[in-house]
Design a protein around this motif. Sequence first.
Motif, PDB file in Angstrom:
ATOM      1  N   UNK A 119       0.758   8.091 -23.452  1.00 13.66           N
ATOM      2  CA  UNK A 119       1.779   7.600 -22.525  1.00 13.66           C
ATOM      3  C   UNK A 119       2.539   8.762 -21.896  1.00 13.66           C
ATOM      4  N   UNK A 120       2.794   9.812 -22.710  1.00 14.56           N
ATOM      5  CA  UNK A 120       3.581  10.949 -22.252  1.00 14.56           C
ATOM      6  C   UNK A 120       2.847  11.801 -21.218  1.00 14.56           C
ATOM      7  N   UNK A 121       1.560  11.587 -21.042  1.00 16.43           N
ATOM      8  CA  UNK A 121       0.793  12.348 -20.049  1.00 16.43           C
ATOM      9  C   UNK A 121       0.902  11.752 -18.643  1.00 16.43           C
ATOM     10  N   UNK A 122       1.450  10.549 -18.527  1.00 16.38           N
ATOM     11  CA  UNK A 122       1.278   9.766 -17.298  1.00 16.38           C
ATOM     12  C   UNK A 122       2.526   9.744 -16.415  1.00 16.38           C
ATOM     13  N   UNK A 123       2.253   9.685 -15.128  1.00 20.36           N
ATOM     14  CA  UNK A 123       3.280   9.419 -14.111  1.00 20.36           C
ATOM     15  C   UNK A 123       2.662   8.424 -13.123  1.00 20.36           C
ATOM     16  N   UNK A 124       3.531   7.738 -12.354  1.00 22.93           N
ATOM     17  CA  UNK A 124       3.056   6.832 -11.305  1.00 22.93           C
ATOM     18  C   UNK A 124       3.559   7.355  -9.971  1.00 22.93           C
ATOM     19  N   UNK A 125       2.629   7.492  -9.013  1.00 20.91           N
ATOM     20  CA  UNK A 125       2.972   8.111  -7.736  1.00 20.91           C
ATOM     21  C   UNK A 125       2.458   7.242  -6.578  1.00 20.91           C
ATOM     22  N   UNK A 126       3.243   7.243  -5.493  1.00 22.98           N
ATOM     23  CA  UNK A 126       2.781   6.593  -4.265  1.00 22.98           C
ATOM     24  C   UNK A 126       1.658   7.425  -3.641  1.00 22.98           C
ATOM     25  N   UNK A 127       0.698   6.744  -2.935  1.00 19.70           N
ATOM     26  CA  UNK A 127       0.620   5.307  -2.659  1.00 19.70           C
ATOM     27  C   UNK A 127      -0.311   4.593  -3.626  1.00 19.70           C
ATOM     28  N   UNK A 128      -0.392   3.260  -3.453  1.00 18.04           N
ATOM     29  CA  UNK A 128      -1.383   2.494  -4.203  1.00 18.04           C
ATOM     30  C   UNK A 128      -2.779   2.838  -3.699  1.00 18.04           C
ATOM     31  N   UNK A 129      -3.756   2.640  -4.551  1.00 17.25           N
ATOM     32  CA  UNK A 129      -5.134   2.809  -4.126  1.00 17.25           C
ATOM     33  C   UNK A 129      -5.688   4.207  -4.250  1.00 17.25           C
ATOM     34  N   UNK A 130      -4.881   5.190  -4.655  1.00 16.92           N
ATOM     35  CA  UNK A 130      -5.371   6.567  -4.808  1.00 16.92           C
ATOM     36  C   UNK A 130      -5.889   6.821  -6.218  1.00 16.92           C
ATOM     37  N   UNK A 131      -5.555   5.943  -7.111  1.00 21.39           N
ATOM     38  CA  UNK A 131      -5.998   6.066  -8.493  1.00 21.39           C
ATOM     39  C   UNK A 131      -5.906   4.699  -9.147  1.00 21.39           C
ATOM     40  N   UNK A 132      -6.056   4.688 -10.460  1.00 17.98           N
ATOM     41  CA  UNK A 132      -5.919   3.435 -11.214  1.00 17.98           C
ATOM     42  C   UNK A 132      -4.499   2.909 -11.011  1.00 17.98           C
ATOM     43  N   UNK A 133      -4.380   1.603 -10.831  1.00 20.14           N
ATOM     44  CA  UNK A 133      -3.071   0.991 -10.567  1.00 20.14           C
ATOM     45  C   UNK A 133      -2.106   1.240 -11.721  1.00 20.14           C
ATOM     46  N   UNK A 150       0.826  -1.201   0.000  1.00 19.43           N
ATOM     47  CA  UNK A 150       0.000   0.000   0.000  1.00 19.43           C
ATOM     48  C   UNK A 150       0.869   1.263   0.000  1.00 19.43           C
ATOM     49  N   UNK A 151       1.997   1.182   0.721  1.00 19.19           N
ATOM     50  CA  UNK A 151       2.882   2.345   0.834  1.00 19.19           C
ATOM     51  C   UNK A 151       3.720   2.550  -0.427  1.00 19.19           C
TER      52      UNK A 151
END
Length: 317
Positions: free
Chosen positions: A273-287, A253-254
């Motif tokens: 693809x160029x619009x996207x980033x992945x940020x912590x934590x899990x569960x705040x948005x689409x995986x 989760x963290x």
Amino acid sequence: MLHAYIDALAETGVTAVKFQTHIARAESSEFEPFRVKFSSQDASRYDYWQRMEFSREQWVAIGQHCREKGLRFISSPFSNLAVDVLEEAGVDEYKIGSGEVTNHLLLQKLAATGKPVILSSGMSSWEELDAAVNLFRSQGTSLSILQCTTAYPTAAEQYGLNVIKQLAERYELPVGFSDHSGGIAAGIAAAALGAKILEFHVVFDKQMFGPDVTSSLTMDEVKTLVSAVNQVDIALNNPVDKSDTEPYTGLKQIFEKSLAVNKSLDSGHVLTFEDLEAKKPAGRGIAASEFDQIIGRTLKRPLGQWDFINENDLEDS
């Protein structure tokens, strides 16, 4: 010195101490190649062996001291006469040096004692080992076997760690590793590969005189090795199930991430693809693992930079 040695070993965590029992007159002749100058104290190795011999009474005291310290008393005899001495001393188990594997006279003497035997493979061929193992099996001897390379010190390319598995499969016996490397890496690796017995030489100090000093560990190195091997044993007896992630639920989760946008975007924008980033934590948005499923979909409301993306932010696909 010897009794201080036993005391020191008992403090390292080892479970046994193994000696060599030499009786020079019984094992050596004037024709052996070792009858050459050996040290400043000894005209030849024969003289060295004579100087290092213990009496029957001393061997009895050695065995008693080992038992008092909770250590198994093991020794490698190099003559039938040495076996008689060790029987009187109450030895718990015998170790066969690799040079004695073809000495079936000695092997028969050991089998007759009924004591457990550890066989060192050392310089022996498979055929020689087969013959020795068959001799002991025919006598019902409790037997284990060690991978050993007869080189002092042993270099890494000579360890023969692959032979541990080969010995186990060939003989279906407990297998161990006899180490002459002068370090702890080989012993730890052998334990990880399934060695049930580790043998190694030990000295108080590597500046001491002796034929095997460069191949030996110090007492502090033994403590480190014992600790490491015990940890390896715990690890091997506690296999991890990689299909079970339940223990990591909180950590996942963290540290796992949700998808976000890396810039402000208006409603009606088609995601790339160029619009996207992945940020912590899990569960705040689409995986983050599902990024490819939202590329090409249209935002139905504006998102600010670093906002998480949820399904309700997107037009139906």
